[in-house]
Design an enzyme around this catalytic site. Structure first.
Site, PDB file in Angstrom:
ATOM      1  CB  SER A   3      -0.880  -0.015   1.255  1.00  0.00           C
ATOM      2  OG  SER A   3      -1.375   1.278   1.521  1.00  0.00           O
ATOM      3  NE  ARG A  27     -27.403 -46.137 -14.506  1.00  0.00           N
ATOM      4  CZ  ARG A  27     -28.107 -45.199 -15.159  1.00  0.00           C
ATOM      5  NH1 ARG A  27     -27.889 -43.898 -14.914  1.00  0.00           N
ATOM      6  NH2 ARG A  27     -29.023 -45.541 -16.039  1.00  0.00           N
TER       7      ARG A  27
END
Lengths: 467, 467, 467, 467
Positions: free
Chosen positions: D278, D317
């Site tokens: 910064s 399934r």
């Protein structure tokens, strides 16, 4: 690979409906926040007249390169700093003074959190619209099938009778609860985030709270008591409301998959347009909508857990927990939206088979209603003897696959006792009819419909703000 | 092994406070439900006068053998059928007629779900009492330390200054949000469950809804639109409110562990009674309360996920998902209660070190306030030049560990520009003082305290019902 | 309230089987660790001869007051410091020198983590024993019912035929995978924890690693590369193996609840001893064991998530995340153990109805086998024409509820084409028999049984160490 | 909105590294599976020579329209049926016979599950490559900083000393455990899925198992005992290994954020290219890489819970649970890959400050080493008197901020006792030096490096298959 529809391989399943958490929606929500902030700053007298309009005019996702912003995010941990630079740069020279209004007083988290609130509002509105439609369909069934007998099932076993109207009323009530909760969150839980670097709005001097109020006003979001950078209660509340809706939709979808089983066959999904069908196996009608709803809804609890765990955030702004929220929250919005859209579709097309419902309920030879007959006999025989008489007959009915009335009346002892109690064959058969053992069913349906009317009046499908 | 205190090896950590979900509390809650049902049945005219009182008189956990009930649960999947038999058996001969009122119309799930609501109400009340105390402590600090400078920290790095009062106000606001949410659930989310075998109350004929209403009245619980056997939205809502509270408490505890670090040392837990201390290492004061709070709170998200996933329940009553709820929900109540009790303890004993707070904030040589100076210089130098001037000086201040004011004034160029801008050393030093860069801090504290007053007035600590 | 069986209200459901994570087991595991450490210290020459035996002699849970230890835990965040004091105090005067061996070099976490490893080993052994029995039952069915036709079901719709032997082989293979994984963890994942305050064993000078090795030897646990105070990979690995087992058992239980549905009725649980039965409704046989298994197994994923999230532990020893592990991990052991015990019970008593299986499979009129006939016709008619011919006949068979063979042979066009292809009615009927369309079923069963033999030889049910 | 880099707004954060689970990768993995199946079918003699090559030639994602496939998925619940049609259509007329090989014997789930295995293999290889680099960096530090004193920290408090080399060795060992586990899963856990509609491969007659073996051979995946359509143990195992890796990386990132705190400052991330820096606040260096790692890693436990809960799949399934796996699993791969890539980056750039480490360790005035001195005094004074003497001096040292040696030697009583015990000031100061109280540190580092060499030799970074 091309993508003519833009929905990708899985979007039709997991990103159906109007909830939009795409990169473009994210970007626009951040830009909407920046634009609203610029207008608020101007209204507070902290930037030249016209600043707000100037920023708003350029705050359009089409003007920016998401990829470049995304690449820049690697340096800062989020895309906002790059967006602020790009937004300032795109201002026309004639509006150079508006730069003073851009991102004024804000930290990156202010922009992202507020953008998430905007995404959540758009998402909730879309979900509420779909849920309203789904609830309407259920309400229709509740009234229409109030007396359509079907077997109540507990622990996946047939139990005493219900009606399909009551089942639909149950779905309706659950959807309406989810709607009320989402409405509550939408109305009071979505708040602007604006605190600056450490939640003090220090760079605005005394003007901070005023700008915060104006920002909330610009966006139509609530103004919170404090910036909520590391108080994530509202995020958890939002995520829980979404997950609650998913649970409700998952329950409905689960019921449909069970009712649609080959051996049950009391309901089947619409197979228009070839959905779920199989030319080779015409007996098979895959409940595609239900399955996709379950596929969406079952992802919610884990995402909620992630968001709840992320609630432990350090000091004034967190190191990582906040970043862990973005994708789970928007994924949760997307999946709830998709589940809601699929549910509307499911319920719109769902076919009910009242004959099969009755046939299945009848397949247990009146035994579920034996409890009813016991109640009628108790005053005459005493509860114990009444129970024993029916238990014996029930066992025989089950063993011989005959109706319970026949099992009773072809047993001389039982027949004698029934006769002594003044019960004719007609009385017995009437008592064993499912229709005569529905208890509060009609009253419950009435209540659910009344509550639904109130819900519809209260939870209007909120208008999606332009954005 | 004996257990003189009855709390077990871990109870002082994970089962502190007044929430009671012990086997005895479970049993009593089920008995309270059965007793209330008997009274409701009598009031509805379905059982002889005195039935309710007779059942109530014997519905005391001390009269039953939990182990025997538990063993019998293996045959039915829950302990209610055995409890009903035992409850009927324990009625005195003089009240034999009361047997007609026992469990009348109910299914096992009616009893367990309603009992869970009673446990939840007792638990929430206990939690609210602890949270009220914790909030009170925070409110005191917010007022007292409104101006106590400390470093705001973001991403675990020092950022611009805040005050400890603002930090406490943040904790306060979060606790109050959790309180309001728990209060909402307590007030409107806890509903009686009464539907009979399949949610129709069939065995009560037309009398079912009436009995349901009387049961709700007897227990002081809400009467739901429908039985909610497989609509678990309210369970998820309850669990989310508890988890939200845990997240808030976890955030506070996390802050304390960070502030109590040896190198930070701005706060430390009370070490009275030897807690957390080490005779060998007097520099070490383990933040035991915070750690236990975290140990409790971090178990919540997973439990919430379990409960949310359990929301997908089949047909009229579910096969397994319902059973999967009981322990996670009561564990979540227990852990939230323990975290709340520990938090009250933590905040009561927490020691703050304002000198250390100020010293830590000063250790960054005024750099966090450079933004402030930039704002003062901008009108004179333009924002870009102001920024550059401060960035250069800041880099030097950081590199040489000198104060930013000195870095500026010992640089001839910078000194000249400051002078031109009319800023004296006094002006500069004033601008770099943390006190002059607190923005909305005081106003935010005021707001938090005002909201807290409203919360205290609204969310009274509910009385725990005897039971 | 008394508790004659000691299992509490819910123990028969959620704490069945031989896994023991009671307070007494916890305490004994900690004492076993302290005793082993004393012996190791003596063997390393750091304490007088006889120290290990002296400590071991008194390290019996019956000598201690769990409640007092638990109460003291509030001061330190765990019960070990109090236990060390109590253990030292209970040494006879004649063995006062043994005090030098007590807790020598250790920190509290060393004792608790190692105790958890001992609890895990006992628990895994108990689970493996139950899983071996369950697998054995499945293997028996796989062989016995290798040719027992039933309908394969996908998306809850009947699809092509399978055999019950193949279903059982699927359960078997899944159980065996869970066993191998638990065996892997038991064999190499359970390691002694011994690092002292910060993982350096500093108070033992150079002797630390030697003592660690001896401690591992005493306890039969692995010696890790490093103390793992804040490397929780092995905890997650352990928890995942337990959760994997729960998932496998949950799948089996889910299948049974579905097969036991009133409308399917291909399997039902043993109702001996009145379990699951209802005298009033003899048609109803609640699948209690399956439901309880699901009630246990569905709690696992949330607990696993908690443990995985707790893996992020700070520095040398963590502030809270570690504490958050204890109860979820032992709860997970308990629930997996209970699910495994219930599964053995379920499979031992499960009744299969081959007639009903065949009848259900036949209810779709041969349509699932139409694919088979298409394959036979393709060489003669081409695949497209073959498909069209069968699709048309299938649609008619489904619509008119007639057999596919009849639908084909009563259609003059189809009959002609079949005749041209040289297929007689006998050929067609043979092709449509489920037996002729089982593909690799027999081979897959053979493979599963072969793999099972290897598994049984590899994963012996480990002996539970005396403890 | 455009996207010049193709990574989107968040890809640089959550989708860094070489793991590829994009739509294109999904599509190519499905095409690779279909192509391999065609080759296997040809090798089995079930399709004309050249069929495999013909299908392989067109099985390139660039030839297909993902959006069209995705849209078609709404009708079937997955995109495979549409893909099969498109793949057949794109075959050149000259290879029309190859159509017989396309999707031969397979069901949609065969293709998707196998594709997931291919994605997992590619992902694991990418992750392993990054983890290898990260481990190498840690190994370098472990050796280089074996004697670099720093404070060991427990419960976020300074405790006894460690070295940075030991900390790095701890990270190393944890990474290596994650690597070994991923390697285990990659080597034996990734298996081809091939079972046809209901797991019998019926449409292949007797040839099914042979084709399955050839398919496994073509793809380099394991051949499972049985199709695993509804046995999801391997999915949970895979997900757990990924989550375990995330936990390890999260722990490292957490340590870095703590070490990088302004007040600790023992480590800081590379700020090259402006990352984390910064310009306004040069004292602030946000640990961006660590934060992003945490942001990725903390999403893993919830995803794992979703996948574990999805393990309960019905019959042959599943109806929904399977669909709920796809996105969580690939998201988990992506996030683990991103966390691993960021970790390599983090560790490559991480700067260590040995001076600050030593200074922080010295700030507690030698107190952490008081235990050491007590050990030296015990033989002379007895343990109790030794402890008391040091406790008193430690308390004074802490209160007066003086060194423990001074606190001892300026107390006449203590000085006398030390003298009697024959300990000079030099002896005392030596005992209080952190270097003299490191215990097994050097040996532990040696072990970690040795184990690492074995790991490097065993877990080679697998080559990423072209794909």
């Amino acid at each position: 690979m091309s993508d003519s529809s833009g929905i990708g391989l899985f979007g039709a399943l997991f990103d159906r409906g109007a909830v939009d958490v795409s990169d473009q929606a994210w970007l626009q929500a951040m830009l909407d926040t920046e634009a609203a902030l610029a207008r608020a700053v101007e209204r507070a007298g902290l930037a030249p007249a016209g600043s707000g309009a100037a920023v708003t005019a350029v705050a359009r996702s089409g003007f920016f390169d998401n990829g470049a912003l995304g690449a820049a995010a690697a340096a800062t941990g989020n895309p906002v700093p790059a967006l602020v630079r790009a937004l300032t740069k795109v201002l026309p020279e004639s509006a150079a003074g508006a730069a003073a209004a851009v991102h004024r007083g804000a930290t990156s988290q202010d922009i992202i959190d507020t953008a998430v609130m905007l995404l959540a509002r758009q998402g909730i509105d879309a979900i509420l619209a779909d849920l309203r439609a789904a609830a309407g369909r259920c309400a229709g069934w509740a009234a229409q099938h109030a007396a359509t007998i079907m077997s109540g099932r507990t622990l996946l076993q047939q139990a005493v009778p219900v009606t399909f109207g009551l089942v639909a009323a149950g779905w309706l009530t659950a959807i309406d609860e989810a709607r009320r909760d989402l409405h509550r969150v939408r109305t009071s839980g979505l708040a602007v985030q604006f605190g600056g670097a450490a939640g003090t709005l220090a760079s605005l001097g005394d003007a901070g709270p005023g700008v915060a109020g104006l920002l909330a006003d610009e966006l139509g979001l609530a103004e919170p008591v404090l910036p909520w950078h590391t108080n994530r209660h509202r995020i958890i509340d939002l995520a829980a409301a979404l997950t609650g809706a998913c649970a409700v939709l998952g329950k409905i979808a689960r019921d449909v998959t069970l009712l649609a089983q080959t051996e049950v066959a009391e309901a089947h999904e619409d197979t228009g347009g070839g959905r779920g069908g199989s030319s080779a196996m015409p007996h098979k009608q895959n409940p595609v909508a239900s399955i996709v709803i379950l596929g969406c809804a079952r992802q919610a609890p884990g995402l909620l857990a992630t968001l709840a765990a992320a609630g432990e955030q350090e000091h004034q702004r967190a190191a990582g927990a906040w970043h862990a929220e973005w994708q789970p929250l928007t994924t949760l919005l997307r999946l709830t939206g998709s589940a809601a859209a699929w549910t509307t579709d499911l319920l719109t097309g769902l076919q009910i088979d009242p004959q099969k419902m009755r046939a299945n309920a009848a397949s247990t030879h009146g035994l579920p209603q034996s409890e009813h007959l016991a109640a009628l006999l108790s005053p005459h025989l005493g509860p114990l003897q009444a129970h024993d008489l029916l238990a014996k007959a029930s066992a025989r009915a089950a063993a011989e696959s005959i109706n319970l009335a026949d099992a009773l009346l072809t047993d001389p002892d039982a027949a004698a006792q029934l006769s002594e109690a003044g019960l004719t064959r007609g009385d017995i058969e009437a008592a064993l009819r499912p229709e005569s053992y529905l208890g509060a069913t009609a009253e419950f349906i009435r209540r659910a419909l009344a509550a639904h009317q109130t819900c519809d009046a209260t939870v209007s499908p909120e208008l999606v703000l332009p954005g």
